[in-house]
Motif scaffolding. Structure first.
Motif, PDB file in Angstrom:
ATOM      1  N   ARG A  39       0.688  -1.175   0.340  1.00 63.63           N
ATOM      2  CA  ARG A  39      -0.040   0.149   0.335  1.00 63.63           C
ATOM      3  C   ARG A  39       0.835   1.537  -0.053  1.00 63.63           C
ATOM      4  NH1 ARG A  39      -4.103   0.793   4.989  1.00 63.63           N
ATOM      5  NH2 ARG A  39      -2.729   2.519   5.121  1.00 63.63           N
ATOM      6  N   ASP A  40       0.289   2.101  -1.021  1.00 66.12           N
ATOM      7  CA  ASP A  40       1.750   3.210  -0.273  1.00 66.12           C
ATOM      8  C   ASP A  40       0.888   4.598  -0.417  1.00 66.12           C
ATOM      9  OD1 ASP A  40       2.993   5.583  -1.473  1.00 66.12           O
ATOM     10  OD2 ASP A  40       3.293   5.256  -3.980  1.00 66.12           O
ATOM     11  N   ASP A  41       0.589   4.676   0.371  1.00 62.64           N
ATOM     12  CA  ASP A  41      -0.388   5.997   0.869  1.00 62.64           C
ATOM     13  C   ASP A  41       0.288   7.379   0.947  1.00 62.64           C
ATOM     14  OD1 ASP A  41      -1.840   4.572   2.393  1.00 62.64           O
ATOM     15  OD2 ASP A  41      -0.812   4.471   4.525  1.00 62.64           O
ATOM     16  N   ALA A  42       1.898   7.495   0.357  1.00 58.54           N
ATOM     17  CA  ALA A  42       2.443   9.067  -0.197  1.00 58.54           C
ATOM     18  C   ALA A  42       1.377   9.605  -1.865  1.00 58.54           C
ATOM     19  CB  ALA A  42       3.840   8.105  -0.322  1.00 58.54           C
ATOM     20  N   ASN A  43       1.164   8.569  -2.149  1.00 57.74           N
ATOM     21  CA  ASN A  43       0.784   8.779  -3.556  1.00 57.74           C
ATOM     22  C   ASN A  43      -0.443   7.807  -3.614  1.00 57.74           C
ATOM     23  OD1 ASN A  43       3.700  10.010  -4.515  1.00 57.74           O
ATOM     24  ND2 ASN A  43       4.324   7.084  -4.453  1.00 57.74           N
ATOM     25  N   TRP A  44      -1.437   6.938  -3.497  1.00 57.95           N
ATOM     26  CA  TRP A  44      -2.344   7.064  -3.595  1.00 57.95           C
ATOM     27  C   TRP A  44      -3.026   6.886  -2.298  1.00 57.95           C
ATOM     28  CZ3 TRP A  44      -3.894   6.606  -8.223  1.00 57.95           C
ATOM     29  CH2 TRP A  44      -2.798   6.596  -9.207  1.00 57.95           C
TER      30      TRP A  44
END
Lengths: 139, 344
Positions: free
Chosen positions: A102-107
């Protein structure tokens, strides 16, 4: 008008749409498969232009209803596949085999899809937080 | 479309579906279309119809939704019997088919036909409205949403089965009274009425019952049990109908319902003479005024043809009336005991 008189059947198109979505746009996704799915959907949309409605009456026309539903299904499938292909992370049941984390920074955002003249335009919208805060999923 | 190549393969054969067709905009009268398709063991009638619609003839029309026996949309007559297409196995139907390899599919009876296998459900919905087929809560509105309205498990079990009804209208289609009189309340509505009437949270009991004992109501049922036999959810519908009748006699007495008076007159005749005293039966059931208004012309005809039933003094007691009276007394006692134990 098609000189050959060739037409497409609702049943076959819907079955093929189901097949390609299950195989290529399912829970476990990756770029190459999603790409294939997008191409298949585009092809089905093209074939849909020649779909034939067998029931011509205006009393309880379930055949027309099916075909209209399929038209919407194709639009929906197109936006789902485009959104899934763009989202290069895994989140919830959207499991990208090629981006397993999971990529909270971008998504950490909603995807907004708009159909403009048959093409999907992707936009985004921030997530309203408050009740729950972001934390790593450890279960 | 796949054509069957291996007919010898077990569990797969060609089946002909003889489908009822009628398009009110084109056809002057209904007709049947035959569709022969390869069917595997385990396929339902609904899946077969879907296959035909998607691959052979897109114009055949039927209602269907959940495909799992939950929504009740696909009620139709398969080989003459009203049932859900989605829970009916082709193989099971074939085993009992009169014509081998042919399955006849027709719309439900007793409801107006719209097209092919689709009937108009509105008359049924209207009746449900007329007989208040909903719970009107006794809880004051101010308390609603603030606390739960609980019932005992014992009470719940009394209408547990009745709540299984999915309004597929199979019983409506099979009902023999409805076939004679479309105004009749219909089994599904009686079942719902019973379910609401025995609910202790409901406040419309008296109002609903008053409607049910009128003409075309609960007393019109002739106990043919076809509704119960055809119920796709195996609900004992006749128990509900008997339940309403017992309730009606108990809480309203004998005065206002001709049906209950009819039953009472039967009972007293049987007890006294062992057979019916037909001459006075209409008077005792419907009263003098009604009898004179409705049956006088027929009575005159009967007199002309010398077909009048004997007057009461001439009706002799049946043979063995003494033994019968003893049996009758014993049975009455049994029923009374039975009722007592039910009440507990």
């Amino acid at each position: 008008m098609h000189a050959s008189g060739h037409y497409e059947r609702y049943g076959e198109l819907r079955e093929e749409l189901g097949q390609t979505l299950a195989l290529n746009v399912g829970i476990f996704r990756e770029s190459s498969l999603l790409q294939k799915g997008i191409e298949d959907i585009a092809e089905l949309k093209e074939r849909f232009k020649k779909v034939r409605i067998f029931d011509t009456s205006d009393v309880f026309n379930t055949n027309l209803m099916q075909v209209l539903e399929l038209k919407n299904m194709l639009d929906l499938a197109q936006t789902v596949a485009a959104g899934a292909n763009a989202r290069q992370e895994s989140r919830g049941s959207h499991t990208r085999v090629d981006f397993p984390v999971r990529d909270d920074a971008n998504w950490h955002k909603h995807t907004l899809a708009t159909l403009v003249e048959g093409n999907v335009t992707l936009g985004e919208k921030p997530v309203t937080m408050g009740r729950y805060e972001l934390q790593e999923r450890t279960y | 479309m796949t054509v069957p190549t291996d007919q010898h393969k077990e569990g797969k054969k060609d089946v002909t579906f003889r489908v009822f067709r009628f398009n009110p905009q084109v056809d002057s009268k209904p007709y049947f279309d035959d569709y022969t398709i390869p069917v595997e063991r385990g396929i339902t009638v609904l899946r077969s119809l879907n296959y035909i619609k998607e691959h052979i003839d897109g114009s055949i029309s039927f209602r269907a939704f959940c495909q799992a026996g939950i929504c009740g949309s696909c009620g139709m007559r398969v080989n003459g019997l009203s049932q859900l297409a989605c829970t009916t196995q082709v193989w099971d139907v074939l085993a009992k088919s009169r014509e081998p390899g042919i399955i006849k599919v027709e719309p439900l009876r007793n409801l107006p036909l719209i097209k092919d296998l689709i009937v108009d459900m509105d008359p049924l919905i209207d009746k449900m409205k007329n007989y208040s087929n909903w719970v009107d809560s006794t809880m004051p509105e101010i308390q609603m949403g603030k606390k739960e309205f609980l019932i005992s498990e014992e009470e719940f079990l009394r209408y547990d089965k009745a709540t299984d009804c999915i309004l597929c209208a199979s019983c409506v289609s099979e009902c023999s009274i409805l076939r004679a009189n479309r105004e009749y309340v219909s089994p599904a509505v009686l079942l719902k009425s019973y379910r609401m009437n025995v609910d202790s949270r409901d406040s419309l009991h008296e109002q609903r019952l008053a409607e049910l004992v009128k003409d075309h109501g609960v007393w019109d049922c002739t106990h043919c049990y076809r509704c119960q036999e055809s119920c796709v959810k195996s609900i004992p519908i006749m128990d509900a109908i008997h339940g309403i009748r017992e309730d009606a006699i108990e809480s309203r007495g004998m005065k206002d319902t001709s049906g209950s008076k009819h039953a009472e007159a039967f009972m007293s005749d049987i007890e006294k003479k062992g057979k019916l005293v037909e001459a006075t039966l209409p008077i005792r059931t419907n009263g003098v005024v009604w009898t004179l208004q409705n049956l006088l012309p027929m009575a005159m005809k009967m007199i002309m043809k010398r077909r009048t039933p004997p007057p009461p003094p001439l009706v002799k007691s049946a043979k063995g009336i003494k033994i019968f009276r003893v049996m009758f007394k014993e049975m009455t006692e049994h029923v009374r005991q039975d009722h007592k134990s039910h009440k507990k």
